[in-house]
Design an enzyme around this catalytic site. Structure first.
Site, PDB file in Angstrom:
ATOM      1  N   SER A  12     -26.212  96.880  64.474  1.00 28.40           N
ATOM      2  CA  SER A  12     -26.978  97.151  65.690  1.00 28.40           C
ATOM      3  C   SER A  12     -25.965  98.034  66.711  1.00 28.40           C
ATOM      4  O   SER A  12     -24.640  97.924  66.382  1.00 28.40           O
ATOM      5  CB  SER A  12     -27.367  96.129  66.281  1.00 28.40           C
ATOM      6  OG  SER A  12     -26.519  95.550  66.976  1.00 28.40           O
ATOM      7  N   SER A  13     -26.613  98.631  67.441  1.00 29.12           N
ATOM      8  CA  SER A  13     -25.579  99.693  68.387  1.00 29.12           C
ATOM      9  C   SER A  13     -24.880  98.479  69.224  1.00 29.12           C
ATOM     10  O   SER A  13     -24.034  98.984  70.071  1.00 29.12           O
ATOM     11  CB  SER A  13     -26.351 100.585  69.099  1.00 29.12           C
ATOM     12  OG  SER A  13     -27.624  99.902  69.789  1.00 29.12           O
ATOM     13  N   GLU A  14     -25.164  97.404  69.396  1.00 28.19           N
ATOM     14  CA  GLU A  14     -24.709  96.218  70.088  1.00 28.19           C
ATOM     15  C   GLU A  14     -23.492  95.498  69.374  1.00 28.19           C
ATOM     16  O   GLU A  14     -22.689  94.768  69.948  1.00 28.19           O
ATOM     17  CB  GLU A  14     -25.718  95.154  70.638  1.00 28.19           C
ATOM     18  CG  GLU A  14     -26.860  95.572  71.653  1.00 28.19           C
ATOM     19  CD  GLU A  14     -27.725  96.612  71.223  1.00 28.19           C
ATOM     20  OE1 GLU A  14     -28.386  96.324  70.121  1.00 28.19           O
ATOM     21  OE2 GLU A  14     -28.117  97.562  71.965  1.00 28.19           O
ATOM     22  N   ASN A  15     -23.458  95.730  67.925  1.00 27.92           N
ATOM     23  CA  ASN A  15     -22.622  95.014  67.146  1.00 27.92           C
ATOM     24  C   ASN A  15     -21.238  95.625  67.299  1.00 27.92           C
ATOM     25  O   ASN A  15     -20.271  94.984  67.103  1.00 27.92           O
ATOM     26  CB  ASN A  15     -22.990  95.200  65.745  1.00 27.92           C
ATOM     27  CG  ASN A  15     -24.008  94.189  65.286  1.00 27.92           C
ATOM     28  OD1 ASN A  15     -24.662  94.406  64.284  1.00 27.92           O
ATOM     29  ND2 ASN A  15     -24.396  93.323  65.851  1.00 27.92           N
ATOM     30  N   TRP A  16     -20.978  96.663  68.057  1.00 27.47           N
ATOM     31  CA  TRP A  16     -19.721  97.020  68.367  1.00 27.47           C
ATOM     32  C   TRP A  16     -18.875  96.139  69.528  1.00 27.47           C
ATOM     33  O   TRP A  16     -17.618  96.080  69.482  1.00 27.47           O
ATOM     34  CB  TRP A  16     -19.777  98.525  69.202  1.00 27.47           C
ATOM     35  CG  TRP A  16     -20.173  99.580  68.432  1.00 27.47           C
ATOM     36  CD1 TRP A  16     -21.361 100.263  68.467  1.00 27.47           C
ATOM     37  CD2 TRP A  16     -19.512 100.257  67.415  1.00 27.47           C
ATOM     38  NE1 TRP A  16     -21.364 101.309  67.488  1.00 27.47           N
ATOM     39  CE2 TRP A  16     -20.416 101.376  66.652  1.00 27.47           C
ATOM     40  CE3 TRP A  16     -18.363 100.148  66.670  1.00 27.47           C
ATOM     41  CZ2 TRP A  16     -20.019 102.158  65.710  1.00 27.47           C
ATOM     42  CZ3 TRP A  16     -17.884 100.911  65.518  1.00 27.47           C
ATOM     43  CH2 TRP A  16     -18.875 101.902  65.191  1.00 27.47           C
ATOM     44  N   ARG A  26     -37.102  87.951  60.385  1.00 29.70           N
ATOM     45  CA  ARG A  26     -36.070  87.723  60.971  1.00 29.70           C
ATOM     46  C   ARG A  26     -35.609  86.272  60.449  1.00 29.70           C
ATOM     47  O   ARG A  26     -36.392  85.439  60.478  1.00 29.70           O
ATOM     48  CB  ARG A  26     -35.741  87.392  62.459  1.00 29.70           C
ATOM     49  CG  ARG A  26     -34.457  87.343  62.916  1.00 29.70           C
ATOM     50  CD  ARG A  26     -34.288  87.215  64.493  1.00 29.70           C
ATOM     51  NE  ARG A  26     -32.877  87.426  64.823  1.00 29.70           N
ATOM     52  CZ  ARG A  26     -32.358  87.811  65.795  1.00 29.70           C
ATOM     53  NH1 ARG A  26     -33.096  88.776  66.384  1.00 29.70           N
ATOM     54  NH2 ARG A  26     -31.005  87.852  65.967  1.00 29.70           N
ATOM     55  N   ARG A  70     -36.216  86.602  68.094  1.00 29.97           N
ATOM     56  CA  ARG A  70     -36.048  87.824  68.827  1.00 29.97           C
ATOM     57  C   ARG A  70     -36.129  88.925  68.037  1.00 29.97           C
ATOM     58  O   ARG A  70     -35.837  88.977  66.739  1.00 29.97           O
ATOM     59  CB  ARG A  70     -34.506  87.820  69.670  1.00 29.97           C
ATOM     60  CG  ARG A  70     -34.496  86.962  70.644  1.00 29.97           C
ATOM     61  CD  ARG A  70     -33.009  87.209  71.113  1.00 29.97           C
ATOM     62  NE  ARG A  70     -31.890  87.005  70.223  1.00 29.97           N
ATOM     63  CZ  ARG A  70     -31.310  85.980  69.928  1.00 29.97           C
ATOM     64  NH1 ARG A  70     -31.870  84.799  70.534  1.00 29.97           N
ATOM     65  NH2 ARG A  70     -30.304  85.705  69.183  1.00 29.97           N
ATOM     66  N   ASN A  84     -25.110  85.033  58.933  1.00 28.49           N
ATOM     67  CA  ASN A  84     -24.176  84.969  58.046  1.00 28.49           C
ATOM     68  C   ASN A  84     -22.980  84.047  58.726  1.00 28.49           C
ATOM     69  O   ASN A  84     -22.356  83.342  57.990  1.00 28.49           O
ATOM     70  CB  ASN A  84     -23.707  86.456  57.962  1.00 28.49           C
ATOM     71  CG  ASN A  84     -24.506  87.504  57.250  1.00 28.49           C
ATOM     72  OD1 ASN A  84     -25.544  86.789  56.680  1.00 28.49           O
ATOM     73  ND2 ASN A  84     -24.307  88.669  57.216  1.00 28.49           N
ATOM     74  N   ASP A 144     -29.991  87.853  59.691  1.00 33.98           N
ATOM     75  CA  ASP A 144     -29.124  87.120  60.662  1.00 33.98           C
ATOM     76  C   ASP A 144     -28.780  85.615  60.086  1.00 33.98           C
ATOM     77  O   ASP A 144     -29.463  85.178  59.195  1.00 33.98           O
ATOM     78  CB  ASP A 144     -30.163  86.683  61.859  1.00 33.98           C
ATOM     79  CG  ASP A 144     -29.116  86.396  63.222  1.00 33.98           C
ATOM     80  OD1 ASP A 144     -27.951  86.340  63.092  1.00 33.98           O
ATOM     81  OD2 ASP A 144     -29.811  86.101  64.243  1.00 33.98           O
ATOM     82  N   ARG A 175     -23.238  81.494  60.625  1.00 31.41           N
ATOM     83  CA  ARG A 175     -23.595  80.013  60.588  1.00 31.41           C
ATOM     84  C   ARG A 175     -23.518  79.563  59.110  1.00 31.41           C
ATOM     85  O   ARG A 175     -22.634  78.472  58.983  1.00 31.41           O
ATOM     86  CB  ARG A 175     -24.846  79.893  61.236  1.00 31.41           C
ATOM     87  CG  ARG A 175     -24.789  79.656  62.615  1.00 31.41           C
ATOM     88  CD  ARG A 175     -26.026  79.924  63.280  1.00 31.41           C
ATOM     89  NE  ARG A 175     -26.605  81.330  63.392  1.00 31.41           N
ATOM     90  CZ  ARG A 175     -27.757  81.448  63.524  1.00 31.41           C
ATOM     91  NH1 ARG A 175     -28.708  80.624  63.881  1.00 31.41           N
ATOM     92  NH2 ARG A 175     -28.054  82.983  63.577  1.00 31.41           N
TER      93      ARG A 175
HETATM   94  C1  FPP Z   1     -25.988  88.647  61.461  1.00 35.10           C
HETATM   95  O1  FPP Z   1     -25.173  87.559  61.198  1.00 35.10           O
HETATM   96  C2  FPP Z   1     -25.781  89.876  60.333  1.00 35.10           C
HETATM   97  C3  FPP Z   1     -25.083  90.818  60.805  1.00 35.10           C
HETATM   98  C4  FPP Z   1     -24.780  91.162  62.121  1.00 35.10           C
HETATM   99  C5  FPP Z   1     -24.747  91.929  59.832  1.00 35.10           C
HETATM  100  C6  FPP Z   1     -25.389  92.040  58.814  1.00 35.10           C
HETATM  101  C7  FPP Z   1     -24.705  92.642  57.602  1.00 35.10           C
HETATM  102  C8  FPP Z   1     -24.848  92.371  56.107  1.00 35.10           C
HETATM  103  C9  FPP Z   1     -25.849  91.467  55.523  1.00 35.10           C
HETATM  104  C10 FPP Z   1     -23.801  93.071  55.260  1.00 35.10           C
HETATM  105  C11 FPP Z   1     -23.619  94.613  55.224  1.00 35.10           C
HETATM  106  C12 FPP Z   1     -24.877  95.227  54.752  1.00 35.10           C
HETATM  107  C13 FPP Z   1     -25.316  95.958  53.956  1.00 35.10           C
HETATM  108  C14 FPP Z   1     -26.514  96.873  53.971  1.00 35.10           C
HETATM  109  C15 FPP Z   1     -24.172  96.570  52.927  1.00 35.10           C
HETATM  110  P1  FPP Z   1     -24.356  87.095  62.036  1.00 35.10           P
HETATM  111  O2  FPP Z   1     -23.016  87.228  61.856  1.00 35.10           O
HETATM  112  O3  FPP Z   1     -24.893  87.324  63.569  1.00 35.10           O
HETATM  113  O4  FPP Z   1     -24.667  85.183  61.911  1.00 35.10           O
HETATM  114  P2  FPP Z   1     -24.452  84.092  63.058  1.00 35.10           P
HETATM  115  O5  FPP Z   1     -25.623  84.670  64.165  1.00 35.10           O
HETATM  116  O6  FPP Z   1     -24.986  83.045  62.215  1.00 35.10           O
HETATM  117  O7  FPP Z   1     -23.209  84.130  63.602  1.00 35.10           O
END
Ligand code: FPP
Length: 241
Positions: free
Chosen positions: A71-75, A189, A195, A28, A26, A30
């Site tokens: 995750s299934s919620e990321n859609w 995490r 969470r 990316n 988690d 930010r």
């Molecule tokens: C959470 O950061 C991260 C994700 C929802 C995706 C994780 C995916 C990768 C690291 C890349 C793909 C993976 C592979 C195995 C090739 P966020 O975007 O929710 O960050 P935020 O909470 O700071 O906005």
């Protein structure tokens, strides 16, 4: 003064290495925002972190590493971001599969990835097949994964096959997608969130939980080694004393 031979006093137990580590990657977004970059740049840096951490896990002797990539919620995210994540997954498999195969890694996927685009499903299936005969560490990537859906699917299969009294904890375990992975020892995490977000809920029953503030793109091999060291300091009692 003790008369014990020096070797008996001076050899502490080897540090405990978790057999199976799961990571909720988690932060990316930010990470990118702090650099005034688009979210895509954060996810791209997140893939670099996947590469570093996967290598470090092998070096540390971790038998299985399970990464929550989608995750299934990321859609629910904007279509463009979903497409970006899919694109990065394609790129990761294309760029890193040779190394994983060479390093004797067994690639697995948990989750309903068959809902992805047909070319990606094909790519994932081919990658799994290519490493299936390997004997080394397991890299399991969670794609379109949700623990509640995993448990509901297991319950449906068991109910169709078994009498209620035969639906035991062992029977449920044997239906989970992680059935041939070692028990989950450590769940990490990143990014300061506390969470589990529907990740490996059954499997986490006795796992040690570690929440670190580091944003995923900054989590590297050293951070994983620190996490493993923190795990080694935990006392696990499994409900006993
Ligand atoms: C959470 O950061 C991260 C994700 C929802 C995706 C994780 C995916 C990768 C690291 C890349 C793909 C993976 C592979 C195995 C090739 P966020 O975007 O929710 O960050 P935020 O909470 O700071 O906005």
């Amino acid at each position: 003064m003790s008369t014990a031979p020096l070797s008996a006093v001076a050899s502490p137990a080897p540090p405990a290495i978790p057999r199976h580590v799961a990571i909720i990657m988690d932060g990316n977004g930010r990470w990118a925002k702090a650099r005034h970059l688009p979210r895509f740049a954060g996810h791209k840096a997140g893939v670099d972190a996947v590469r570093h951490v996967t290598r470090a896990a092998r070096a540390l002797g971790i038998e299985a590493l399970t990464l929550y990539a989608f995750s299934s919620e990321n859609w629910r995210r904007p279509e463009e971001e979903v497409n970006d994540l899919m694109g990065l997954l394609r790129l990761f498999i294309r760029r890193d599969l040779d190394e994983l195969a060479r390093e004797n890694v067994r690639l697995r996927v948990i989750g309903d990835y068959r809902r992805f685009a047909p070319d990606l499903v094909e790519l994932v299936d081919a990658a799994i097949a290519r490493t299936a005969a390997n004997t080394g560490p397991i890299l399991a990537i969670a794609l379109n994964y949700g623990a509640q859906a995993e448990l509901a699917a297991a319950a449906r299969r068991l109910a169709a096959r078994l009498a209620p009294e035969d639906i035991t904890e062992a029977a449920i375990e044997a239906e989970l997608e992680t059935r041939d992975l070692p028990p989950l020892d450590l769940m990490i995490r990143t990014s300061g969130e506390h969470r589990l977000s529907n990740f490996l809920l059954w499997q986490a029953a006795y796992a040690e939980l570690l929440f670190v503030d580091t944003l995923w793109p900054d989590f590297d091999g050293e951070a994983l080694a620190d996490a493993v060291a923190a795990f080694g300091r935990r006392q696990r009692r499994y409900g006993g004393l």
